[in-house]
Scaffold this active site. Sequence first.
Site, mmCIF file in Angstrom:
data_model
loop_
_atom_site.group_PDB
_atom_site.id
_atom_site.type_symbol
_atom_site.label_atom_id
_atom_site.label_comp_id
_atom_site.label_asym_id
_atom_site.label_seq_id
_atom_site.Cartn_x
_atom_site.Cartn_y
_atom_site.Cartn_z
ATOM 1 N N ASP A 33 0.586 9.159 -160.345
ATOM 2 C CA ASP A 33 -0.635 9.785 -161.043
ATOM 3 C C ASP A 33 -2.008 9.391 -160.627
ATOM 4 O OD1 ASP A 33 0.717 11.647 -162.945
ATOM 5 O OD2 ASP A 33 1.539 9.749 -163.734
ATOM 6 N N ASP A 176 5.939 17.894 -166.681
ATOM 7 C CA ASP A 176 5.440 16.569 -166.587
ATOM 8 C C ASP A 176 4.924 16.261 -167.975
ATOM 9 O OD1 ASP A 176 4.092 14.002 -165.994
ATOM 10 O OD2 ASP A 176 2.572 14.820 -164.590
HETATM 11 C C1 DX5 Z 1 0.124 12.208 -167.938
HETATM 12 C C2 DX5 Z 1 0.735 12.053 -166.413
HETATM 13 C C3 DX5 Z 1 2.174 11.847 -166.434
HETATM 14 C C4 DX5 Z 1 2.758 10.590 -167.183
HETATM 15 C C5 DX5 Z 1 4.026 10.868 -167.623
HETATM 16 O O1 DX5 Z 1 -1.230 12.507 -167.398
HETATM 17 O O2 DX5 Z 1 0.787 13.196 -165.509
HETATM 18 O O3 DX5 Z 1 2.877 11.798 -165.077
HETATM 19 O O4 DX5 Z 1 2.765 9.406 -166.571
HETATM 20 O O5 DX5 Z 1 4.443 9.907 -168.703
HETATM 21 P P1 DX5 Z 1 5.368 10.159 -169.772
HETATM 22 O O6 DX5 Z 1 6.752 10.590 -169.138
HETATM 23 O O7 DX5 Z 1 5.614 8.883 -170.517
HETATM 24 O O8 DX5 Z 1 5.210 11.281 -170.651
HETATM 25 ZN ZN ZN Z 2 1.698 13.274 -163.530
#
Ligand code: DX5
Ligand code: ZN
Length: 219
Positions: A33, A176
């Site tokens: 990310d 995601d």
């Molecule tokens: C949020 C990101 C995600 C995040 C997902 O903006 O794009 O990729 O890291 O994390 P979890 O699985 O904890 O929701």
């Molecule tokens: Zn992400």
Amino acid sequence: MLIAPSILNANNLNLKQEIKKAAGAGITRFHIDIMDGHFVPNLSFGPQLVSDFKREFPLIDAEIHLMSNNPKTLIPEFIKAGADVIEIHYEAMDEENLNYWLDYISSNGVKVGLVLNPTTPVQVIEKFSDQIDQLLLMTVKPGFGGQSFISSSAEKIKEAKDILKKADNKIPIEVDGGIDENTARICKNAGASIFVAGSYIFKKESISEQINKLNEVIK
Ligand code: DX5
Ligand code: ZN
């Protein structure tokens, strides 16, 4: 079906070990990310992390989720760093720029994805679906890990699937945000085939156990 762990919520001071553990459990792609403190209210990684990652793990794919409205500066840098997939947000630029950057990424031999925020109508993909390798539907508002899955996402995945089917397009749909065993099952049933999971994998006792549990659900 593919799990792409998001390293955002891994222990960043212990990243290499955490990645190794996930790779040991069969992971072939990581979701990285990139947050610029402007498009989203958080900061994360830069191109250096990606080039270090590719040097250490040349056979594992680096999927870049670019949360920035500064494509001009960042996209060439992430390509140079060795990104295997770059995903850009529909909301981050106008459609002319979107077309330009989707083509730019592809023509550099990098897979390209389009990302839609939870509030963006899924119909916008009609214009871009034959230019992309995958579609990422955000199931939380981007910016932070550890948020709760937005339940209306299931309907949106189905709609996207229908639109793609009508266009005879078989690109995978990725999800995601807030992915765990329950929400992964919901998304899979709705038509998703790539699952990003961050805190579910890295914030628990055993990384490999979490990956195994998720694999059971999505297989
Ligand atoms: C949020 C990101 C995600 C995040 C997902 O903006 O794009 O990729 O890291 O994390 P979890 O699985 O904890 O929701
Ligand atoms: Zn992400």
